[in-house]
Design an enzyme around this catalytic site. Structure first.
Site, PDB file in Angstrom:
ATOM      1  N   HIS A 167      39.235  42.967  21.524  1.00 52.10           N
ATOM      2  CA  HIS A 167      39.756  41.809  22.298  1.00 52.10           C
ATOM      3  C   HIS A 167      38.633  40.776  22.431  1.00 52.10           C
ATOM      4  O   HIS A 167      37.419  41.097  22.769  1.00 52.10           O
ATOM      5  CB  HIS A 167      40.442  42.330  23.754  1.00 52.10           C
ATOM      6  CG  HIS A 167      41.814  42.762  23.693  1.00 52.10           C
ATOM      7  ND1 HIS A 167      41.838  44.364  23.004  1.00 52.10           N
ATOM      8  CD2 HIS A 167      43.056  42.632  24.014  1.00 52.10           C
ATOM      9  CE1 HIS A 167      43.035  44.586  23.052  1.00 52.10           C
ATOM     10  NE2 HIS A 167      43.798  43.630  23.715  1.00 52.10           N
ATOM     11  N   PRO A 168      39.271  39.578  22.362  1.00 53.60           N
ATOM     12  CA  PRO A 168      38.285  38.490  22.713  1.00 53.60           C
ATOM     13  C   PRO A 168      38.135  38.061  24.109  1.00 53.60           C
ATOM     14  O   PRO A 168      39.057  38.568  24.753  1.00 53.60           O
ATOM     15  CB  PRO A 168      39.188  37.209  22.072  1.00 53.60           C
ATOM     16  CG  PRO A 168      40.511  37.612  22.229  1.00 53.60           C
ATOM     17  CD  PRO A 168      40.427  39.141  22.117  1.00 53.60           C
ATOM     18  N   SER A 206      47.004  35.913  21.438  1.00 53.50           N
ATOM     19  CA  SER A 206      46.034  35.621  22.190  1.00 53.50           C
ATOM     20  C   SER A 206      45.906  34.250  22.553  1.00 53.50           C
ATOM     21  O   SER A 206      45.697  33.946  23.880  1.00 53.50           O
ATOM     22  CB  SER A 206      44.605  36.383  21.776  1.00 53.50           C
ATOM     23  OG  SER A 206      43.760  35.955  23.054  1.00 53.50           O
ATOM     24  N   GLN A 232      46.556  33.119  26.755  1.00 54.01           N
ATOM     25  CA  GLN A 232      45.567  32.432  27.393  1.00 54.01           C
ATOM     26  C   GLN A 232      45.913  31.002  27.866  1.00 54.01           C
ATOM     27  O   GLN A 232      45.591  30.490  28.886  1.00 54.01           O
ATOM     28  CB  GLN A 232      44.123  32.088  26.515  1.00 54.01           C
ATOM     29  CG  GLN A 232      43.692  33.435  26.042  1.00 54.01           C
ATOM     30  CD  GLN A 232      42.147  33.683  25.703  1.00 54.01           C
ATOM     31  OE1 GLN A 232      41.479  33.099  26.522  1.00 54.01           O
ATOM     32  NE2 GLN A 232      41.693  34.563  25.019  1.00 54.01           N
ATOM     33  N   PHE A 286      36.288  42.564  29.089  1.00 52.70           N
ATOM     34  CA  PHE A 286      37.411  42.610  30.251  1.00 52.70           C
ATOM     35  C   PHE A 286      38.742  42.176  29.673  1.00 52.70           C
ATOM     36  O   PHE A 286      38.856  41.208  29.137  1.00 52.70           O
ATOM     37  CB  PHE A 286      36.800  41.635  31.113  1.00 52.70           C
ATOM     38  CG  PHE A 286      37.661  41.444  32.240  1.00 52.70           C
ATOM     39  CD1 PHE A 286      37.776  42.246  33.254  1.00 52.70           C
ATOM     40  CD2 PHE A 286      38.517  40.263  32.512  1.00 52.70           C
ATOM     41  CE1 PHE A 286      38.703  42.239  34.415  1.00 52.70           C
ATOM     42  CE2 PHE A 286      39.474  39.872  33.490  1.00 52.70           C
ATOM     43  CZ  PHE A 286      39.496  40.867  34.306  1.00 52.70           C
ATOM     44  N   CYS A 288      46.101  41.198  31.775  1.00 51.61           N
ATOM     45  CA  CYS A 288      47.307  40.682  31.062  1.00 51.61           C
ATOM     46  C   CYS A 288      47.326  39.367  31.664  1.00 51.61           C
ATOM     47  O   CYS A 288      47.934  39.098  32.446  1.00 51.61           O
ATOM     48  CB  CYS A 288      48.670  41.509  31.497  1.00 51.61           C
ATOM     49  SG  CYS A 288      50.333  40.718  30.771  1.00 51.61           S
ATOM     50  N   ALA A 289      46.994  38.523  30.394  1.00 55.72           N
ATOM     51  CA  ALA A 289      46.859  36.926  30.950  1.00 55.72           C
ATOM     52  C   ALA A 289      48.203  36.327  31.195  1.00 55.72           C
ATOM     53  O   ALA A 289      48.174  35.362  32.206  1.00 55.72           O
ATOM     54  CB  ALA A 289      46.147  36.214  29.689  1.00 55.72           C
TER      55      ALA A 289
HETATM   56  N1  GUN Z   1      45.107  39.205  27.958  1.00 54.66           N
HETATM   57  C1  GUN Z   1      45.890  38.781  27.140  1.00 54.66           C
HETATM   58  N2  GUN Z   1      45.326  38.602  25.970  1.00 54.66           N
HETATM   59  C2  GUN Z   1      44.043  38.964  25.874  1.00 54.66           C
HETATM   60  C3  GUN Z   1      43.058  38.652  25.122  1.00 54.66           C
HETATM   61  O1  GUN Z   1      43.199  38.191  23.833  1.00 54.66           O
HETATM   62  N3  GUN Z   1      41.659  39.016  25.592  1.00 54.66           N
HETATM   63  C4  GUN Z   1      41.437  39.474  26.659  1.00 54.66           C
HETATM   64  N4  GUN Z   1      40.369  39.654  27.254  1.00 54.66           N
HETATM   65  N5  GUN Z   1      42.602  39.656  27.754  1.00 54.66           N
HETATM   66  C5  GUN Z   1      43.799  39.192  27.272  1.00 54.66           C
END
Ligand code: GUN
Length: 169
Positions: free
Chosen positions: A65-66, A82, A86, A117, A120-121
């Site tokens: 994950h980024p 993602s 974000q 880290f 769930c954004a």
């Molecule tokens: N939560 C939802 N998408 C991502 C993501 O791409 N990276 C991280 N670190 N948390 C997330």
């Protein structure tokens, strides 16, 4: 679920390849476990795959994950999914100071645990992400693997809903 069960093998894997970030293996395993009676059964199977399948490396998933509001985001190199998540957390609209704080904490987290880290954004905003980071930095690695994977599951379910919605249109 008909619309999911009726996809060709390649189409299914293609569509679901990124429900777990950069881990098409999960889609390949799910494809073999079709047909699904309903969404609940799909989710149960997804949970089972993430928890128990020997071909799935949980720490590798967490590593792939980024960072939230990290380098890849600044470089425009996030996956579509993602990027959208974000954005929904408001991370494209933060100050330089807020980005620096997030970067310091993300780096501390990776130094301590060896993976990214993840939260769930779509269910969070900057403040809860920062608080979550500070609190979770106090945990041990085993707990963080479990918590991180719980968040991965939430993200995958939301991504699945988006796909099913788009297939039904
Ligand atoms: N939560 C939802 N998408 C991502 C993501 O791409 N990276 C991280 N670190 N948390 C997330």
């Amino acid at each position: 679920m008909d619309v999911v069960n009726c996809l060709s093998c390649n189409e299914f894997i293609d569509r679901f390849a990124n429900i777990v970030e950069h881990t098409p293996k999960v889609a390949e395993i799910l494809e073999k476990r079709r047909p699904f009676q309903n969404l609940d059964e799909f989710y149960h199977t997804l949970e089972d795959v993430l928890k128990n399948d020997n071909h799935v490396d949980r720490e590798e998933i967490l590593r792939k994950h980024p960072d939230l509001a990290g380098k890849l985001s600044l470089q425009g190199l996030l996956t579509q999914e993602s990027k959208k998540e974000q954005l929904s957390a408001g991370l494209s609209n933060i100050t330089e100071e807020e980005r620096s704080l997030l970067t310091v904490l993300n780096n501390q987290y990776r130094m301590k645990f060896g993976f990214t880290f993840i939260v769930c954004a779509r269910e969070n905003k900057l403040n809860s992400i920062l608080t979550g980071l500070q609190n979770r930095l106090k945990n041990n690695k085993n707990d963080e693997v479990l918590i991180g994977m719980r968040e991965v599951k939430k993200i995958a379910k939301l991504r699945t809903m988006d796909i099913i919605h788009s297939l039904s249109c």
